[in-house]
Design an enzyme around this catalytic site. Structure first.
Site, PDB file in Angstrom:
ATOM      1  N   ARG A 108       0.816  -1.216   0.000  1.00 51.89           N
ATOM      2  CA  ARG A 108       0.000   0.000   0.000  1.00 51.89           C
ATOM      3  C   ARG A 108       0.850   1.267   0.000  1.00 51.89           C
ATOM      4  NH1 ARG A 108      -4.204  -1.780   4.682  1.00 51.89           N
ATOM      5  NH2 ARG A 108      -2.423  -3.089   5.265  1.00 51.89           N
ATOM      6  N   GLN A 109       2.149   1.108   0.209  1.00 50.59           N
ATOM      7  CA  GLN A 109       3.063   2.260   0.138  1.00 50.59           C
ATOM      8  C   GLN A 109       3.769   2.232  -1.218  1.00 50.59           C
ATOM      9  OE1 GLN A 109       5.408   3.140   3.682  1.00 50.59           O
ATOM     10  NE2 GLN A 109       4.239   1.608   4.820  1.00 50.59           N
ATOM     11  N   LYS A 145     -16.532   6.842  -2.295  1.00 51.08           N
ATOM     12  CA  LYS A 145     -16.331   7.301  -0.919  1.00 51.08           C
ATOM     13  C   LYS A 145     -15.484   8.564  -0.912  1.00 51.08           C
ATOM     14  CE  LYS A 145     -12.407   4.148  -0.233  1.00 51.08           C
ATOM     15  NZ  LYS A 145     -11.942   2.946   0.453  1.00 51.08           N
ATOM     16  N   ASP A 191     -12.586  -6.686  -3.375  1.00 48.18           N
ATOM     17  CA  ASP A 191     -11.416  -5.840  -3.104  1.00 48.18           C
ATOM     18  C   ASP A 191     -10.214  -6.735  -2.860  1.00 48.18           C
ATOM     19  OD1 ASP A 191     -10.040  -3.487  -2.857  1.00 48.18           O
ATOM     20  OD2 ASP A 191     -11.171  -2.711  -1.155  1.00 48.18           O
ATOM     21  N   THR A 227      -9.059  -3.144   8.772  1.00 50.56           N
ATOM     22  CA  THR A 227      -9.902  -2.985   9.962  1.00 50.56           C
ATOM     23  C   THR A 227     -11.376  -3.188   9.652  1.00 50.56           C
ATOM     24  OG1 THR A 227     -10.089  -0.593   9.609  1.00 50.56           O
ATOM     25  CG2 THR A 227      -8.268  -1.372  10.993  1.00 50.56           C
ATOM     26  N   ALA A 228     -11.745  -3.282   8.372  1.00 53.41           N
ATOM     27  CA  ALA A 228     -13.106  -3.578   7.895  1.00 53.41           C
ATOM     28  C   ALA A 228     -14.091  -2.431   8.120  1.00 53.41           C
ATOM     29  CB  ALA A 228     -13.654  -4.858   8.543  1.00 53.41           C
ATOM     30  N   THR A 270     -14.376   0.559   6.437  1.00 59.39           N
ATOM     31  CA  THR A 270     -14.908   1.004   5.148  1.00 59.39           C
ATOM     32  C   THR A 270     -15.800  -0.068   4.532  1.00 59.39           C
ATOM     33  OG1 THR A 270     -12.955   2.372   4.769  1.00 59.39           O
ATOM     34  CG2 THR A 270     -14.281   1.822   2.851  1.00 59.39           C
TER      35      THR A 270
END
Length: 339
Positions: free
Chosen positions: A105-106, A204, A230, A235-236, A238
């Site tokens: 993700r980075q 979103k 996805d 953390t679920a 979203t």
């Protein structure tokens, strides 16, 4: 020449269950016992990682099975140290099988004075002596370009399509695939094509990082069984809010198919208390006891696909052939025999 007529597998501590499952599948394919190479991967008292390989690997084609999931730093270091141990033991070729690629993700600089950690990790992997990477559903496709070695990126969508056709076989016409954001449209479209379903998007908007201020459904989901697609669920928060938004927009049911179940912090509790009927994840990350005990979460095995991909790499044949349902279907025949 290799000392063994078969590829050799070695596993770190990140997901030994997946490594053992891949080993069993490969043994079934080859009619031979392809076990994991005996090795010691442990920590000293000061948490330094130590690796010792007990078998001769000189001239062998080695595959290290090690997702870089939580704890990401420890698992990444295990991968690098195992590669160094194999390289210094004269292995002919080292392939890193990384079902979940941490730090993905980075992949870009989102603001000034921030790193591109995915590129840094790619450099470390290459420097450790790894000559090829096999992974699944990279967060961003361009990460493949961060490596100066071949990268084979598998996709979970063909397996998810098999599962959906099996689990929703009586209502395929009512399905609608949902992308939880604009950036995931390509991934959602790929699955939608495979199951011949329409596509909608949940748009979103964030006021600040980690908080979703507003969600809007683009498309008509009235009376539909919605499947959110996805690559990562962390953390679920979203995901659960997207399910609520879809239900409020008239969806009959909401399910989710997410490749990598990071599921950190309160994620499992959120999923169980949400309006989602089910969350389906792969076993790219070893599931915690809490995840395995949850009635709302189901795990789809990826060992059959990884086992065949490893054999294809070893034989020098096509890995992309696994994206074809006619090729993948027989591999999963025992699990989805009714398809």
């Amino acid at each position: 020449m290799p000392n063994s007529p078969e590829p050799k597998l070695i596993s770190g501590n990140a997901n030994r269950k997946l490594a053992q499952a891949i080993s069993r599948r490969m043994s079934m394919h080859r009619g031979l016992n392809i076990g994991l190479v005996e090795a010691r991967v442990e920590r000293f008292n000061d948490a330094e990682i130590f690796v010792e390989v007990y078998e001769n690997v000189r001239g062998e084609d080695m595959f290290i099975i090690q997702p870089t999931s939580n704890p990401a730093n420890d698992n990444l270091m295990e991968l690098l140290i195992m590669s160094d141990a194999l390289r210094r033991s004269s292995a002919a070729r080292i392939t890193a099988v990384i079902p979940y690629f941490g730090y993905a993700r980075q992949d870009r600089r989102t603001k000034a004075r921030t790193p591109i950690t995915s590129k840094l990790v790619a450099n470390m992997i290459v420097e450790a002596g790894i000559e090829r990477v096999l992974t699944m559903d990279l967060h961003a496709a361009q990460i493949q370009g961060f490596f100066d070695i071949p990268v084979d990126n598998l996709y979970a969508s063909p397996v998810f399509a098999l599962d959906i056709r099996h689990m929703f076989k009586d209502r395929l016409d009512d399905l609608m695939v949902i992308s939880p954001d604009v950036g995931g449209v390509a991934r959602a479209r790929e699955l939608a094509k495979r199951i011949n379903a329409p596509l909608a998007i949940v748009d979103k908007r964030r006021e600040k990082a980690g908080e979703v201020a507003e969600m809007t459904v683009i498309g008509d989901v009235t009376g539909k069984t919605c499947i959110i697609v996805d690559d990562i669920v962390d953390t679920a928060g979203t995901l659960c809010k997207a399910a609520e938004t879809l239900t409020a927009a008239g969806a009959r049911e909401v399910h989710a198919y997410i490749t990598h179940g990071v599921l950190s912090g309160p994620a499992v509790g959120r999923v169980e208390q949400s309006v989602m009927k089910s969350l389906v994840i792969s076993d790219s990350i070893e599931a915690s006891d809490e995840v395995r005990a949850s009635e709302n979460i189901r795990i789809v095995p990826m060992a059959p696909m990884f086992a065949q991909a490893i054999l294809n790499i070893w034989h020098g044949t096509s890995v992309s052939s696994l994206f074809d349902p006619e090729t993948l279907g027989p591999i999963y025949e025992g699990l989805y025999s009714e398809i």
